[in-house]
Design an enzyme around this catalytic site. Sequence first.
Site, PDB file in Angstrom:
ATOM      1  CG  HIS A 130      -0.350   0.286   2.508  1.00 40.33           C
ATOM      2  ND1 HIS A 130      -0.012  -0.697   3.408  1.00 40.33           N
ATOM      3  CD2 HIS A 130       0.006   1.453   3.083  1.00 40.33           C
ATOM      4  CE1 HIS A 130       0.508  -0.143   4.488  1.00 40.33           C
ATOM      5  NE2 HIS A 130       0.531   1.164   4.319  1.00 40.33           N
ATOM      6  CG  ASP A 160      -0.176  -4.027   2.793  1.00 42.06           C
ATOM      7  OD1 ASP A 160      -0.013  -3.412   1.714  1.00 42.06           O
ATOM      8  OD2 ASP A 160      -0.194  -3.460   3.899  1.00 42.06           O
ATOM      9  CB  SER A 253       3.020   1.753   6.355  1.00 39.62           C
ATOM     10  OG  SER A 253       1.830   1.733   7.071  1.00 39.62           O
TER      11      SER A 253
END
Length: 303
Positions: A130, A160, A253
């Site tokens: 992402h 992901d 992230s």
Amino acid sequence: MTETYLPPRQQPRQPPVPPWTYPAPSYLPPEPPKPKRRLGRGAVALVAAATIAAAGVGGTVGALVAGDDGAAAPTASATTTSDTKAVDVSSIVDKVKNSVVQVNVRTANAEGLGSGVIIDASGRILTNNHVVSAAEELTVTLADGRTVPASVVGTDPSTDLAVIQARGVSGLTPAKFGDSDAVHVGDEVIAIGSPGGLQGTVTTGIVSALDREVNVAGEEQRQSPFPQARSGGGSTVTYHAIQTDASINQGNSGGPLFNSAGEVIGVNSAIYSPVSGPDGSAGSVGIGFAIPSNDAQQVIDKL
């Protein structure tokens, strides 16, 4: 690229609590610093909302420090011993910090950032899908401050995860991957990433749960992780995560979660946040999720 968790368009009927936030990429305009708190220039960069980082910011690793049992010694010769000792966070950080990078993403009309971990000396880097999925231009900022161009090698939206390649570099410091199956609840962990654009930020915490099932809508959907609240098409990302009480925030992230031996045992990718802003921004409440390193290594081999 920055990561943000978009708020669910529909709330689950039962229970009436906010779902896990998914670090779907979103590009936010810079915000002015809050009163009485000065942030560096990068702090107000557009950051992707809640990624998973894994450790309390600046937190002391006190969980493993043996405490006094409270008994009064009748004589001066009595002593207290301990079989455990505190983790030397600074030594671990010195060992692993050069293997962590900031991933910078640009689209046609916005910018964002996330984090990543170097997996070989030639510049292959593991991050979240992402973080890079919408990138039109991609660069990587190394721990020594150099920013170099990068390109996507491969992605696995279902987990992901993504592998990117920094170009024009060599002799980088790859991270060592540990066995995530050997992780126990209560183990101390360290996360390094770029929350709020503050590259090289170190946070600490513990593993608070294992095998936690995380379900988040895929990039085409980006809605509630609760099945009854989903609508429309799109894939769903599902994995069994390492849960940590880490202080994770926007920009973490794709960054690594290290164990006390300096080995990567997870890739930070999502957090639970009961409150999110109208723009989808969210902050840590001490419940973060990391993709186990053993799962990540399988994806690396596949990509």
